[in-house]
Design a protein around this motif. Structure first.
Motif, mmCIF file in Angstrom:
data_model
loop_
_atom_site.group_PDB
_atom_site.id
_atom_site.type_symbol
_atom_site.label_atom_id
_atom_site.label_comp_id
_atom_site.label_asym_id
_atom_site.label_seq_id
_atom_site.Cartn_x
_atom_site.Cartn_y
_atom_site.Cartn_z
ATOM 1 N N GLN A 95 0.818 -1.211 0.000
ATOM 2 C CA GLN A 95 0.000 0.000 0.000
ATOM 3 C C GLN A 95 0.855 1.265 0.000
ATOM 4 O OE1 GLN A 95 -3.360 0.545 -0.139
ATOM 5 N NE2 GLN A 95 -3.678 -1.642 -0.499
ATOM 6 N N LEU A 96 1.971 1.225 0.706
ATOM 7 C CA LEU A 96 2.819 2.411 0.801
ATOM 8 C C LEU A 96 3.462 2.758 -0.541
ATOM 9 C CD1 LEU A 96 3.535 4.320 3.136
ATOM 10 C CD2 LEU A 96 5.681 3.082 3.413
ATOM 11 N N LEU A 97 3.522 1.801 -1.452
ATOM 12 C CA LEU A 97 4.062 2.096 -2.783
ATOM 13 C C LEU A 97 3.161 3.067 -3.548
ATOM 14 C CD1 LEU A 97 5.165 -1.512 -3.841
ATOM 15 C CD2 LEU A 97 6.649 0.358 -3.126
ATOM 16 N N ARG A 98 1.910 3.212 -3.129
ATOM 17 C CA ARG A 98 0.972 4.105 -3.810
ATOM 18 C C ARG A 98 1.139 5.567 -3.402
ATOM 19 N NH1 ARG A 98 -4.488 2.055 -1.871
ATOM 20 N NH2 ARG A 98 -5.139 3.924 -3.009
ATOM 21 N N VAL A 99 1.913 5.830 -2.348
ATOM 22 C CA VAL A 99 2.031 7.189 -1.826
ATOM 23 C C VAL A 99 2.825 8.050 -2.805
ATOM 24 C CG1 VAL A 99 2.894 8.602 0.060
ATOM 25 C CG2 VAL A 99 1.861 6.363 0.533
ATOM 26 N N GLN A 100 2.253 9.185 -3.176
ATOM 27 C CA GLN A 100 2.894 10.144 -4.083
ATOM 28 C C GLN A 100 3.123 11.460 -3.336
ATOM 29 O OE1 GLN A 100 3.780 9.425 -7.350
ATOM 30 N NE2 GLN A 100 3.090 7.313 -6.957
ATOM 31 N N LEU A 101 4.291 12.063 -3.565
ATOM 32 C CA LEU A 101 4.656 13.308 -2.900
ATOM 33 C C LEU A 101 4.818 14.416 -3.930
ATOM 34 C CD1 LEU A 101 7.346 11.960 -0.417
ATOM 35 C CD2 LEU A 101 4.938 12.365 0.043
ATOM 36 N N ALA A 102 4.291 15.579 -3.601
ATOM 37 C CA ALA A 102 4.460 16.757 -4.468
ATOM 38 C C ALA A 102 5.686 17.524 -3.987
ATOM 39 C CB ALA A 102 3.211 17.630 -4.402
ATOM 40 N N THR A 146 13.664 -2.375 5.593
ATOM 41 C CA THR A 146 12.444 -2.949 6.174
ATOM 42 C C THR A 146 11.320 -2.993 5.152
ATOM 43 O OG1 THR A 146 13.108 -2.034 8.311
ATOM 44 C CG2 THR A 146 10.831 -2.767 8.092
ATOM 45 N N TRP A 147 11.266 -1.977 4.304
ATOM 46 C CA TRP A 147 10.189 -1.856 3.318
ATOM 47 C C TRP A 147 10.249 -2.961 2.268
ATOM 48 C CZ3 TRP A 147 8.884 3.576 0.856
ATOM 49 C CH2 TRP A 147 7.693 3.479 0.129
ATOM 50 N N ILE A 148 11.412 -3.148 1.646
ATOM 51 C CA ILE A 148 11.493 -4.102 0.537
ATOM 52 C C ILE A 148 11.777 -5.518 1.008
ATOM 53 C CG2 ILE A 148 12.340 -2.239 -0.949
ATOM 54 C CD1 ILE A 148 15.064 -3.546 -0.896
ATOM 55 N N ASN A 149 12.035 -5.708 2.318
ATOM 56 C CA ASN A 149 12.299 -7.049 2.823
ATOM 57 C C ASN A 149 11.056 -7.921 2.673
ATOM 58 O OD1 ASN A 149 13.657 -9.168 4.446
ATOM 59 N ND2 ASN A 149 12.142 -8.596 5.982
ATOM 60 N N ASN A 150 11.229 -9.083 2.047
ATOM 61 C CA ASN A 150 10.139 -10.057 1.876
ATOM 62 C C ASN A 150 8.963 -9.458 1.103
ATOM 63 O OD1 ASN A 150 8.933 -12.558 2.112
ATOM 64 N ND2 ASN A 150 8.089 -12.159 4.144
ATOM 65 N N CYS A 151 9.258 -8.539 0.178
ATOM 66 C CA CYS A 151 8.213 -7.918 -0.645
ATOM 67 C C CYS A 151 8.758 -7.785 -2.074
ATOM 68 C CB CYS A 151 7.814 -6.566 -0.079
ATOM 69 S SG CYS A 151 6.452 -5.778 -0.968
ATOM 70 N N PRO A 152 8.595 -8.798 -2.923
ATOM 71 C CA PRO A 152 9.141 -8.737 -4.284
ATOM 72 C C PRO A 152 8.625 -7.555 -5.101
ATOM 73 C CG PRO A 152 8.490 -10.983 -3.735
ATOM 74 C CD PRO A 152 7.978 -10.109 -2.641
ATOM 75 N N ILE A 153 7.383 -7.118 -4.860
ATOM 76 C CA ILE A 153 6.853 -5.982 -5.615
ATOM 77 C C ILE A 153 7.628 -4.711 -5.276
ATOM 78 C CG2 ILE A 153 4.796 -4.567 -5.993
ATOM 79 C CD1 ILE A 153 3.106 -7.007 -5.432
ATOM 80 N N ALA A 154 7.920 -4.515 -3.988
ATOM 81 C CA ALA A 154 8.694 -3.343 -3.593
ATOM 82 C C ALA A 154 10.108 -3.411 -4.153
ATOM 83 C CB ALA A 154 8.719 -3.234 -2.072
ATOM 84 N N VAL A 155 10.690 -4.620 -4.207
ATOM 85 C CA VAL A 155 12.026 -4.775 -4.809
ATOM 86 C C VAL A 155 11.987 -4.368 -6.280
ATOM 87 C CG1 VAL A 155 13.790 -6.466 -5.429
ATOM 88 C CG2 VAL A 155 12.735 -6.543 -3.169
#
Length: 967
Positions: A477-484, A520-529
């Motif tokens: 879900q955090l991959l969806r966060v967009q910053l201006a 911590t974010w990309i650990n055990n998360c292939p999509i984040a990798v």
């Protein structure tokens, strides 16, 4: 006495003796004097000299003083002097004891007093401590001395008990372990010391608290004994009497003793919780609206009370005990009270910090407590969640460092094993949930993440990492966060913005925090990798950071970059052609070197701050610059270091083999799962069959009980019938002698004839009923034959047998009713037979009664036979049912059991045929008896051929009755 006056009194002529000589003479006086007064004065003088001449008195007088304690137990005054003297030579405290006016022999010289009062240098203090330790070791060398001291504490006299308490406290301070061992093996030793808390004199009670503090240090056995002696109840009562948090130093001493009893002692903690003492802690934290002007003692007391709560819910305790205490604290309202202090105004900073730490551990890992904390709002306008208010303090660089650390720990504990809370925090960052009019936790974390303050960067990164800990859904879900970032430029993802800040070369603390967040974010998360590798600049940046030879401060950053690149290899799903596992390994081998990569990866665990952070969850750092590692991240490094090293050194062939092994293991696991499900189903079936067998066994027992009762009734009826038969036999003999007398005919009453007609009708009905039952039995035998010929039918046979058993049960009940009816008729006939023996027409009545009894006898015999047969059938059917149940449990023996059952049923058929023949014979006998009764009625002038004859016979009976009346 003149000698003492000369030594201790005013100035005397001649040379003055030295201190050692004076002490020697006093010791001789103590040892040799026969009068108690002389010994008392000598000991009193030794007490006065014991501070100035500590070494001399301790060396020469200790044995004499101990001897006084043993021999002069009857005099409390000399005991008090001796105990005070021993305390002065053993105690290392600088404070002087205040002597009572009657105790002072002569004042200490002013020079000596000033010498004692002045602050000694370090060497002098060390020498004094060594001296006290030496005398303590000499005193406790014989355990009997400590035992003697414990016995003296039973004396109620103030001058004995108080110095005894102080002396034992000093011994424990100097030689704690040895004295604890002696007290532990002494009978009732701890109990005697616990009695000090019940002393009405406050000074003894207060010093008793200090004694128990020293006694319970680091000794679990003594702690358990003290708790068993009702220490919790007494201490809590004292705290309440002294005013709780508003109390004085006594409350502090009680709290220190409670901490000693509970810390690292699971048994006492459980006893404290089970005794409902947690509920009694709630009033301690009831602070008013006016929180200004807190005294230093109140701050100390409340600080210790918060520490006591933390001892009960410390993360080092067993998970079960901690969870139980957390539940009790929520149920009794203690957590709510702590949250009130948390949101109150005017609370001192150190109390607020400790309250935040306490609330953190009360909610850590407890879903109910975490949900309650999430619902707490600060008393502001508009109300804001407590979490938001705390995060505002964490990212504010003007707040104290310890307060910011406490808030971070509170946020970590709130998210610990709380996937619901993690989802709520991440949801505040998603585009669909952002509210521009309010400040959310996600906005504060992002603001701290990109702040100019490096400590805010680190704290926000660690807090956000805890929102993703062991939660794959929130990582995606955090991959969806967009910053201006700025006006006119397209928004960038949060992941990309973190890597952009890394590449800008900010402070080490900021980069370490961001690298921990990314790992911590990309650990055990292939999509984040995949998202991370999709940016073409990330991998070159990491390889450049790892391959450079930088300074000592940059080694930690290089190690974290190596860890991040290793995670990209280990959790890579090969979805990007340019950055597959194999290509990343080749890149490491060419640009960095495998050995160099592993060496840089090892820099993380070798860092001096790594081991400190790995010790406990709470972030405790002496300065902001040393805030580099998070406790949960150290666990992640320990878990990944080995697997990343293997993944880097592993070849493609090895990976293929591992994948094959994984597939094989997955197949094996699937097979095992199928077998487990099959076993569960079989277990359920077996359980169901067991329940059926149990119910049928209970039914069988009930049937057996019913049959046993019926047999007992039948046997009872047989005995009564035999007795009645003997009586009727005698009456029949009398009837045969007077059978030829026809004059008795006219004496027959019309009521008797009517009753005989009714009995004949009843016999006809019973005859019809017996024939019907006979036909039913024939049908039942034919049914059993057909079922035997058809073979095994499992559950249907069992059902038919149950129905047959029910039918047999009803038949047995009907037979029982008939037997009761026959019993009643037999008693009536017996009564009539006895009454007829005294009547004038006894012979005629006797013949009728004999006929009726014969008829009853035949019916009883038929019913007895029928009952026996039904019993045998019920028994055989019960056996058949048990055998059919065995067929369900073992399929292999079904044929043999059916054959055995068929043989038994054939035997029963033969028996049933015999019983049928017997029934036919009984029916024939009944017909014969009915015929004889009709013949007798005809002889008496009655016509019994049809209903018209019966009516005519009734008219004839009326005529006979009229003639009889005329006679």
């Amino acid at each position: 006495m003149n000698f003492l006056r000369g030594v201790m009194g005013g100035q005397a002529a001649g040379p003055q003796p030295s201190g050692a000589e004076t002490i020697q003479k006093l010791c001789d006086r103590v040892a040799s004097s026969t009068l108690l007064e002389d010994r008392r004065d000598a000991v009193r003088a030794l007490k006065s000299l014991s501070k100035k001449y500590r070494m001399e008195v301790g060396t020469q007088a200790m044995d004499h003083l101990i001897n006084i304690l043993q021999t002069d137990r009857s005099d409390s005054e000399i005991l008090g002097y001796a105990l005070d003297t021993l305390y002065n030579i053993i105690c290392n405290d600088e404070e002087e004891e205040q002597d009572e006016s009657e105790d002072a022999v002569t004042p200490i010289p002013a020079s000596g007093k000033n010498k004692n009062v002045s602050m000694p240098d370090e060497a002098a203090q060390k020498q004094a401590d060594d001296l006290g330790a030496q005398f303590t070791e000499q005193f406790v060398q014989d355990p009997e001395h400590v035992t003697l001291l414990l016995a003296l504490l039973e004396e109620f006299d103030f001058h004995v008990r108080w110095p005894g308490v102080k002396l034992l406290t000093a011994l424990l301070k100097n030689q704690c372990v040895q004295v604890q061992g002696i007290i532990l093996v002494s009978p009732m030793g701890v109990s005697r010391l616990m009695d000090l808390l019940a002393d009405s004199r406050e000074v003894i009670r207060n010093d008793g608290l200090l004694l128990l503090q020293q006694l319970t240090k680091s000794n679990a056995a003594i702690q358990k004994i003290v708790a068993f002696e009702n220490a919790f109840e007494r201490l809590l009562d004292i705290i309440t009497e002294e005013g709780s948090s508003d109390g004085g130093i006594v409350v502090e001493d009680c709290l220190l003793l409670l901490v000693n009893l509970l810390k690292n002692n699971s048994s006492n903690q459980n006893f404290f919780k089970e005794g409902s003492y947690i509920q009694r802690m709630k009033p301690w934290f009831e602070v008013g609206d006016d929180n200004s002007g807190w005294s230093a003692q109140k701050v100390t007391n409340l600080h210790l009370m918060l520490q006591l709560v933390r001892v009960m819910v410390s993360p080092v305790n067993s998970p079960g005990a901690t969870a139980s205490c957390q539940k009790s604290m929520y149920q009794c309202g203690l957590l709510q009270q702590l949250c009130t202090i948390l949101m109150a105004t005017g609370v001192p900073a150190d109390i607020l910090t400790e309250t935040i730490n306490t609330v953190s551990e009360v909610i850590r890992g407890s879903q109910v407590n975490q949900d309650y904390f999430a619902s707490v709002n600060a008393p502001s306008n508009p109300p804001r969640p407590a979490i938001v208010v705390l995060l505002m303090s964490m990212v504010n660089e003007r707040q104290p460092f310890v307060l910011r650390c406490a808030v971070l720990y509170c946020f970590q504990c709130f998210l610990y094993k709380n996937q619901k809370g993690q989802g709520e925090i991440v949801a505040t960052l998603l585009p669909s949930t952002i509210d521009a009019n309010s400040i959310s936790a996600g906005q504060l974390l992002c603001g701290g993440l990109f702040s100019v303050d490096s400590l805010s960067n680190w704290c926000a990164a660690v807090a956000l990492a805890h929102a993703l800990q062991d939660n794959l859904t929130q990582k995606e879900q955090l991959l969806r966060v967009q910053l201006a970032t700025s006006l006119g430029k397209p928004p960038v993802s949060l992941l990309q913005q973190c890597t952009n800040i890394l590449s800008q070369g900010s402070k080490v603390q900021t980069r370490v925090g961001l690298l921990m967040l990314l790992c911590t974010w990309i650990n055990n998360c292939p999509i984040a990798v995949t998202h991370f590798l999709h940016n073409q600049e990330n991998v070159p940046f990491l390889t450049a950071q790892i391959s450079e030879n930088l300074g000592e401060d940059e080694r930690l950053v290089q190690g974290l970059c190596a860890l991040l690149l290793g995670i990209c290899i280990y959790y890579n799903d090969n979805s990007l052609e340019n950055y597959t596992k194999e290509k990343l390994k080749q890149l490491i081998e060419k640009r960095i070197g495998k050995e160099n990569f592993v060496e840089k990866l090892g820099f993380i665990t070798k860092h001096e701050l790594y081991s400190r952070a790995a010790q406990k969850p709470q972030p405790v750092f002496p300065s902001p610059e040393q805030m580099l590692f998070d406790h949960e991240f150290t666990k992640l490094v320990k878990e990944l270091e080995g697997v990343i090293t293997k993944a880097v050194h592993k070849s493609s062939e090895d990976e293929k083999k591992e994948e094959e092994v994984k597939k094989t293991l997955e197949q094996h696991d699937n097979i095992v799962t199928q077998y487990k499900e099959l076993i569960r189903e079989q277990d359920a079936q077996i359980q169901e069959l067991k329940e059926q067998v149990a119910s049928m066994s209970s039914q069988n027992e009930q049937m057996q009980t019913t049959v046993t009762q019926q047999l007992a009734q039948i046997q009872q009826h047989k005995d009564q019938y035999n007795i009645l038969k003997l009586k009727l036999g005698k009456e029949n003999q009398n009837q045969s002698n007077s059978q030829g007398d026809s004059s008795q005919v006219n004496g027959l009453q019309t009521e008797e004839l009517t009753q005989l007609r009714e009995e004949v009708e009843e016999l006809r009905k019973q005859h019809t009923l017996l024939q019907t039952q006979l036909h039913d039995k024939d049908a039942l035998i034919n049914t059993l034959r057909s079922e035997t010929a058809e073979g095994s039918a499992g559950g249907s046979d069992n059902t038919e047998l149950l129905k047959e058993l029910e039918a047999l049960r009803s038949q047995v009940e009907s037979q029982s009713a008939e037997i009761n009816q026959m019993k009643t008729e037999r008693q009536e006939l017996l009564r009539r037979a006895e009454a007829g023996s005294s009547d004038a027409v006894s012979s005629s009545d006797g013949s009728l009664d004999a006929a009726k009894m014969a008829e009853v006898e035949s019916r009883l015999a038929a019913q007895t036979t029928e009952t026996e047969r039904l019993k045998e059938e019920a028994k055989s059917l019960s056996e058949s049912r048990a055998e059919l149940e065995q067929q369900l449990a073992s399929a292999t023996s079904t044929v043999a059991i059916l054959q055995t059952e068929q043989a038994k049923l054939q035997t029963e058929v033969q028996e049933s045929k015999k019983e049928q023949d017997d029934l036919l014979m009984l029916l024939a006998d009944q017909d014969q008896k009915i015929h004889s009764l009709k013949q007798k009625l005809k002889d008496l002038g009655e016509t019994v051929d049809d209903e018209d004859d019966l009516d005519a016979r009734d008219q004839t009976d009326d005529d006979f009755e009229e003639d009889e009346d005329e006679d």
